[in-house]
Design a protein around this motif. Sequence first.
Motif, PDB file in Angstrom:
ATOM      1  N   ILE A 133       0.835  -1.210   0.000  1.00 31.07           N
ATOM      2  CA  ILE A 133       0.000   0.000   0.000  1.00 31.07           C
ATOM      3  C   ILE A 133       0.866   1.255   0.000  1.00 31.07           C
ATOM      4  O   ILE A 133       0.416   2.337   0.365  1.00 31.07           O
ATOM      5  CB  ILE A 133      -0.993   0.014   1.190  1.00 31.07           C
ATOM      6  N   ALA A 134       2.114   1.113  -0.422  1.00 29.20           N
ATOM      7  CA  ALA A 134       3.083   2.208  -0.369  1.00 29.20           C
ATOM      8  C   ALA A 134       2.623   3.453  -1.109  1.00 29.20           C
ATOM      9  O   ALA A 134       2.924   4.577  -0.691  1.00 29.20           O
ATOM     10  CB  ALA A 134       4.429   1.741  -0.920  1.00 29.20           C
ATOM     11  N   ASP A 135       1.885   3.286  -2.179  1.00 30.46           N
ATOM     12  CA  ASP A 135       1.496   4.438  -3.007  1.00 30.46           C
ATOM     13  C   ASP A 135       0.555   5.409  -2.293  1.00 30.46           C
ATOM     14  O   ASP A 135       0.353   6.519  -2.772  1.00 30.46           O
ATOM     15  CB  ASP A 135       0.878   3.968  -4.320  1.00 30.46           C
ATOM     16  N   VAL A 136       0.003   5.037  -1.149  1.00 34.51           N
ATOM     17  CA  VAL A 136      -0.889   5.950  -0.412  1.00 34.51           C
ATOM     18  C   VAL A 136      -0.197   6.630   0.769  1.00 34.51           C
ATOM     19  O   VAL A 136      -0.808   7.428   1.475  1.00 34.51           O
ATOM     20  CB  VAL A 136      -2.189   5.246   0.058  1.00 34.51           C
ATOM     21  N   ALA A 137       1.090   6.342   0.963  1.00 35.69           N
ATOM     22  CA  ALA A 137       1.834   6.987   2.054  1.00 35.69           C
ATOM     23  C   ALA A 137       1.817   8.496   1.847  1.00 35.69           C
ATOM     24  O   ALA A 137       1.887   8.991   0.728  1.00 35.69           O
ATOM     25  CB  ALA A 137       3.265   6.467   2.085  1.00 35.69           C
ATOM     26  N   GLY A 138       1.675   9.219   2.935  1.00 30.50           N
ATOM     27  CA  GLY A 138       1.665  10.671   2.883  1.00 30.50           C
ATOM     28  C   GLY A 138       0.277  11.277   2.707  1.00 30.50           C
ATOM     29  O   GLY A 138       0.111  12.480   2.829  1.00 30.50           O
ATOM     30  N   LEU A 139      -0.733  10.458   2.432  1.00 29.84           N
ATOM     31  CA  LEU A 139      -2.088  10.964   2.228  1.00 29.84           C
ATOM     32  C   LEU A 139      -2.880  10.963   3.534  1.00 29.84           C
ATOM     33  O   LEU A 139      -2.551  10.233   4.474  1.00 29.84           O
ATOM     34  CB  LEU A 139      -2.824  10.110   1.193  1.00 29.84           C
ATOM     35  N   ASP A 140      -3.932  11.777   3.568  1.00 30.58           N
ATOM     36  CA  ASP A 140      -4.881  11.709   4.678  1.00 30.58           C
ATOM     37  C   ASP A 140      -5.699  10.442   4.512  1.00 30.58           C
ATOM     38  O   ASP A 140      -6.044  10.063   3.376  1.00 30.58           O
ATOM     39  CB  ASP A 140      -5.800  12.931   4.686  1.00 30.58           C
TER      40      ASP A 140
END
Length: 135
Positions: free
Chosen positions: A93-100
């Motif tokens: 799920i790395a591609d959602v890091a940094g998101l709310d």
Amino acid sequence: MKRGIAVSGMLALVALAFVLVSSLAVAAEKAEMKMKTDVVKGELVDSRCYLGQGKRGPDHTKCAIACAKDGLPLGIVDAKGKYYTLVIQSSQIADVAGLDAEVEGMLKGDSIIPTKMKVNKGGTWTEVKLPEQMM
């Protein structure tokens, strides 16, 4: 005498049935308690940079994604600054890091086992497909 043995046997079966039904009810209640879910809302951060240096926010997103792809755990920081470790394969799920995000799952201490996750991508909330987990 035979009748007394038959009655005793029948009473023993009824008692056994009662014990089994009671045990199943207790097991179901424990399973329901274990499966209670909570929702944590906040920013998805990588554990190394956030816990070590407090790094987060839009300027840190690329690094958070890289850390998650390397397998470092992701966490979620709520509005009060409380950090929860996500018990999940972060590389998937790395591609959602940094998101709310809104993470629903089983909360235990400072960890959450996600069962459902939504992220805010450009103002639109999108559900994240979570990897299969052994439970």
